[in-house]
Design a protein around this motif. Structure first.
Motif, PDB file in Angstrom:
ATOM      1  N   ARG B  51      11.454  -6.598   3.106  1.00 38.23           N
ATOM      2  CA  ARG B  51      11.958  -7.489   2.055  1.00 38.23           C
ATOM      3  C   ARG B  51      13.214  -8.236   2.505  1.00 38.23           C
ATOM      4  NH1 ARG B  51       9.839  -6.955  -3.090  1.00 38.23           N
ATOM      5  NH2 ARG B  51      11.758  -7.584  -4.085  1.00 38.23           N
ATOM      6  N   ALA B  54      12.059 -11.049   4.607  1.00 37.72           N
ATOM      7  CA  ALA B  54      11.356 -12.068   3.824  1.00 37.72           C
ATOM      8  C   ALA B  54      12.283 -12.754   2.825  1.00 37.72           C
ATOM      9  CB  ALA B  54      10.171 -11.432   3.110  1.00 37.72           C
ATOM     10  N   LEU B  56      13.835 -11.574   0.381  1.00 33.67           N
ATOM     11  CA  LEU B  56      13.772 -11.060  -0.986  1.00 33.67           C
ATOM     12  C   LEU B  56      14.934 -10.131  -1.300  1.00 33.67           C
ATOM     13  CD1 LEU B  56       9.940 -10.396  -1.304  1.00 33.67           C
ATOM     14  CD2 LEU B  56      11.265 -12.210  -2.370  1.00 33.67           C
ATOM     15  N   ARG B  79      11.478 -19.288   4.045  1.00 34.65           N
ATOM     16  CA  ARG B  79      10.405 -19.218   3.039  1.00 34.65           C
ATOM     17  C   ARG B  79       9.279 -20.199   3.335  1.00 34.65           C
ATOM     18  NH1 ARG B  79      15.104 -19.253  -0.879  1.00 34.65           N
ATOM     19  NH2 ARG B  79      15.719 -17.069  -0.875  1.00 34.65           N
ATOM     20  N   LEU B  81       8.165 -20.541   6.309  1.00 32.25           N
ATOM     21  CA  LEU B  81       7.504 -20.051   7.517  1.00 32.25           C
ATOM     22  C   LEU B  81       6.729 -18.758   7.289  1.00 32.25           C
ATOM     23  CD1 LEU B  81      10.481 -20.624   9.986  1.00 32.25           C
ATOM     24  CD2 LEU B  81       8.365 -21.956   9.856  1.00 32.25           C
ATOM     25  N   ILE B  84       4.062 -13.507   2.160  1.00 35.55           N
ATOM     26  CA  ILE B  84       4.274 -12.070   1.988  1.00 35.55           C
ATOM     27  C   ILE B  84       3.331 -11.513   0.930  1.00 35.55           C
ATOM     28  CG2 ILE B  84       6.266 -12.553   0.495  1.00 35.55           C
ATOM     29  CD1 ILE B  84       7.346  -9.758   1.433  1.00 35.55           C
ATOM     30  N   THR B  85       2.717 -10.390   1.276  1.00 35.79           N
ATOM     31  CA  THR B  85       1.842  -9.709   0.338  1.00 35.79           C
ATOM     32  C   THR B  85       2.366  -8.302   0.177  1.00 35.79           C
ATOM     33  OG1 THR B  85      -0.055 -11.050   0.914  1.00 35.79           O
ATOM     34  CG2 THR B  85      -0.508  -8.913  -0.029  1.00 35.79           C
ATOM     35  N   SER B  90       1.427  -9.648  -6.322  1.00 36.39           N
ATOM     36  CA  SER B  90       2.345 -10.569  -6.970  1.00 36.39           C
ATOM     37  C   SER B  90       1.619 -11.851  -7.356  1.00 36.39           C
ATOM     38  CB  SER B  90       3.544 -10.843  -6.065  1.00 36.39           C
ATOM     39  OG  SER B  90       3.129 -10.970  -4.731  1.00 36.39           O
ATOM     40  N   ASP B 148      -4.047 -11.774  -3.584  1.00 37.01           N
ATOM     41  CA  ASP B 148      -2.636 -11.765  -3.229  1.00 37.01           C
ATOM     42  C   ASP B 148      -2.447 -12.282  -1.801  1.00 37.01           C
ATOM     43  OD1 ASP B 148      -0.097 -11.279  -4.131  1.00 37.01           O
ATOM     44  OD2 ASP B 148      -0.001  -9.291  -3.247  1.00 37.01           O
ATOM     45  N   LEU B 149      -3.311 -11.804  -0.917  1.00 34.15           N
ATOM     46  CA  LEU B 149      -3.236 -12.262   0.471  1.00 34.15           C
ATOM     47  C   LEU B 149      -3.572 -13.749   0.550  1.00 34.15           C
ATOM     48  CD1 LEU B 149      -2.758 -11.684   3.406  1.00 34.15           C
ATOM     49  CD2 LEU B 149      -5.054 -10.730   3.596  1.00 34.15           C
ATOM     50  N   ALA B 151      -3.042 -15.928  -1.652  1.00 28.79           N
ATOM     51  CA  ALA B 151      -1.899 -16.681  -2.167  1.00 28.79           C
ATOM     52  C   ALA B 151      -0.803 -16.807  -1.111  1.00 28.79           C
ATOM     53  CB  ALA B 151      -1.354 -16.005  -3.423  1.00 28.79           C
ATOM     54  N   SER B 152      -0.771 -15.873  -0.176  1.00 28.75           N
ATOM     55  CA  SER B 152       0.249 -15.932   0.884  1.00 28.75           C
ATOM     56  C   SER B 152      -0.115 -16.922   1.975  1.00 28.75           C
ATOM     57  CB  SER B 152       0.417 -14.552   1.537  1.00 28.75           C
ATOM     58  OG  SER B 152       0.695 -13.586   0.564  1.00 28.75           O
ATOM     59  N   PRO B 157       1.222 -20.229   6.706  1.00 26.07           N
ATOM     60  CA  PRO B 157       2.483 -19.893   7.373  1.00 26.07           C
ATOM     61  C   PRO B 157       2.210 -19.154   8.682  1.00 26.07           C
ATOM     62  CG  PRO B 157       2.076 -18.386   5.560  1.00 26.07           C
ATOM     63  CD  PRO B 157       0.993 -19.425   5.520  1.00 26.07           C
TER      64      PRO B 157
END
Lengths: 286, 359
Positions: B51, B54, B56, B79, B81, B84-85, B90, B148-149, B151-152, B157
């Motif tokens: 995190r 990333a 976060l 962000r 580049l 994140i899953t 998320s 989720d993946l 969406a990443s 990236p």
């Protein structure tokens, strides 16, 4: 998981001829968002909030039930005692209820934001190269709809039980607009609370403590002359009183008074202080 | 990838939560185009480290660069580049799969039509077309993870962070996820993943860093990691009354390694270079007249790797309580000596330090 396809391999990314080029990706990065991008991202977030509203109509309870119930209830209970009759009380009461409803709606903005922020999707928002203010401002833009419903419905209820605003259609529209602007501005306070408190419940609790004195220690429901001196002093500086007076002038006389100016100035100050505070604590804590 | 810049370069990464140091001076170097695994038990600091990389979580100490860009100084660039899953999907529960992907696409600057096309492409790629217009609330765990993946990956990236990508998935879905992750690398992506499973790190990662209590205790290839505890373990349960000392002698002679004994229960673990050697040991024992109650051959578990590397089990709290048998006086010395070895190799512990019995 029975819906899964026979092979994911055929569909997986290797099937595409695309190749990622890190050096080009690094070269293409930009250090920050442009203002136009920030606005665009805020609107996307507003759209998300509107979608959620449409799917959870119970979110509209506070902006529908409260105007209907409180307007009728207060009019018939206090009307005789305060103004010698329901009809005489309505011009005093309706702008008061508008202010009260809009403030309660603000609180809902903060509580819902807090609830929302606890969800996993906010992790993704944080990891995207998007403006930090967008996840906060987006729902607030969507909430304009709620303020509009709240203010509009209150006037409508009033008219149904006998309120005849002398400011005419324009005056009433002006009053609604003023209420909506104020609601949006004050919502930043509750959004800020949403970013600093631990849970949605604590936002609710703290908001109540702010809201009750502000709405009831104002001229929303009673004439200031009837109050003891020390209380009258507070009521006069209470920004809610300015909002109520401004709304009354617009709806009942159709005039844009100094009170409108004071209200808008207060709104500006609130936004200028609490929007940066909210963004900062959102960035830091979540 | 032959480019010089590392995909991730972290030096002395540190994170404090109040008085608790969750990540304590971790160095990581992830090369472009590889799958790098960060292995460790719960609470080892894997997720926290990830995190921080990333953007976060703020970095409390040390430095981190992603493709040469400083993470603390230019988070907005980072962000752009990374994808994140996380362990928990998320995505927005109240919206459909398509709406989610569209929204994330728009938020990253795609035009509406492009965002829609990308959503369609990704849903097809991740086998979610049939569920495209269903709210996520109705998705199974595996479907969520895939969405989720997806969406990443919207902006393709070059670096993907995966935080325990298969924890809680059934074996079949896990296999599919592994295929997908391998696919990302063939596309040119670099993947940094955390996992609790040696098996998973072994399957996917080219190199692994092992974290324990916020520190890196080892780094190397899965082969090196497993070799540090033997490639397989022969678990013997001697029959009651069997001569344990004699058994030990036989093992030492046949397998050339010191077995790990639990005298009270008659258990004996023998580290082996290859599973084939198990037969030799058994024949040797029969020849010596040592009778055996049960036999099994297993891959070294994460637990065994941990015991070997740190002197305590992966499930830290409990194992410490019964750690007396092997007399390790704490983990810090061990961790420290490993770290000073630098990257690339594991410090090999004498096998007799591996404590017994991990069931």
């Amino acid at each position: 998981m029975n819906t899964a396809s026979p092979t994911l391999a055929a569909a997986h990314p290797a099937a595409t001829a695309y190749r990622v080029d890190p050096a080009a990706a690094v070269a293409a990065t930009r250090p920050r968002n442009t203002p136009a991008e920030t606005v665009g991202q805020t609107l996307v977030m507003a759209r998300r909030a509107l979608k959620k509203m449409r799917r959870n109509p119970e979110q509209f309870f506070d902006v529908t039930v409260q105007p209907l119930l409180f307007t009728a209830m207060f009019a018939y209970i206090f009307g005789g005692a305060i103004a010698g009759g329901v009809k005489n009380y309505l011009p005093v009461l309706i702008p008061g209820i508008v202010a009260q409803t809009v403030l309660t709606t603000c609180m809902a903005t903060g509580v819902q934001l807090r609830e929302d922020m606890e969800k996993g999707v906010f992790d993704r928002f944080k990891s995207l190269p998007m403006a930090r203010i967008a996840p906060l401002a987006g729902p607030m833009v969507a909430d304009l709809v709620r303020y509009l419903i709240a203010a509009g419905l209150t006037f409508l209820t009033g008219v149904v039980i006998g309120y005849r605003p002398h400011g005419g259609v324009l005056g009433v529209l002006g009053a609604v607009l003023l209420a909506v602007i104020t609601g949006w501005s004050l919502a930043w306070i509750f959004t800020w609370l949403g970013t600093i408190t631990k849970s949605a419940k604590s936002v609710q609790g703290m908001s109540m403590m702010i809201l009750f004195p502000l709405t009831f220690l104002s001229n929303a429901f009673v004439p200031v002359q009837t109050l003891p001196g020390w209380l009258a002093d507070f009521v006069k500086v209470n920004p809610v009183s300015h909002l109520v007076s401004g709304t009354r002038a617009l709806a009942n006389q159709g005039t844009v008074g100094a009170e409108v100016g004071w209200t808008l100035l207060a709104c500006l100050v609130v936004v200028a202080v609490f929007a940066p505070l909210s963004t900062r604590s959102y960035r830091r804590h979540l | 990838m032959t480019t010089a810049t590392a995909a991730v370069e972290a030096i002395g990464l540190r994170k404090d939560f109040g008085g608790f140091r969750a990540v304590d001076g971790v160095d990581l170097e992830v090369r472009q185009g590889e799958i790098f695994g960060v292995l460790g038990p719960n609470g080892a600091g894997k997720t926290t480290a990830l995190r921080m990389l990333a953007t976060l979580l703020p970095i409390d100490g040390g430095q981190a660069r992603v493709f040469g860009v400083d993470v603390a100084r230019e988070p907005h660039r980072i962000r752009q580049l990374i994808g994140i899953t996380g362990q928990y999907a998320s995505v927005d529960e109240d919206m459909t799969a398509t709406e989610n992907l569209w929204m994330f696409g728009r938020l990253q600057g795609l035009r509406s039509a492009d965002a829609r096309a990308t959503a369609r492409r990704l849903l097809a790629q991740f086998d979610l077309e049939a569920a495209a217009d269903r709210p996520i609330a109705q998705f199974s765990g595996g479907m969520r993870r895939r969405l989720d993946l997806a969406a990443s990956l919207i902006t393709r990236p070059p670096l993907i962070f995966l935080d325990e990508p298969t924890t809680g998935l059934d074996p079949r879905t896990r296999g599919q996820m592994w295929d997908t992750i391998r696919g990302l690398v063939t596309e040119g992506c670099t993947v940094l993943l955390t996992t609790q499973y040696l098996d998973e790190a072994d399957q996917l990662a080219g190199r692994i860093a092992v974290l324990d209590r916020g520190r890196k205790v080892a780094e190397g290839t899965p082969e090196q990691l497993k070799a540090s505890v033997g490639n397989s373990t022969l678990q013997l349960h001697l029959a009651p009354g069997a001569d344990q000392e004699q058994a030990r002698q036989v093992v030492l002679r046949v397998a050339g390694a010191e077995p790990v004994l639990t005298p009270e229960s008659g258990r004996m673990n023998v580290p082996l270079d290859t599973a084939d050697r198990a037969a030799d040991v058994l024949i040797g024992l029969r020849g010596a007249g040592v009778s055996i109650a049960s036999v099994s051959v297993a891959q070294p578990s994460l637990d065994e790797v941990f015991l070997a590397l740190t002197g305590h089990g992966a499930d830290a709290g409990e194992d410490d309580a019964r750690g007396g048998t092997h007399g390790t006086d704490g983990t810090d010395g061990t961790a420290g000596s490993n770290r000073s070895n630098g990257t690339g190799t594991f410090s090999s512990h004498p096998t007799d330090q591996i404590p017994q019995e991990i069931q």
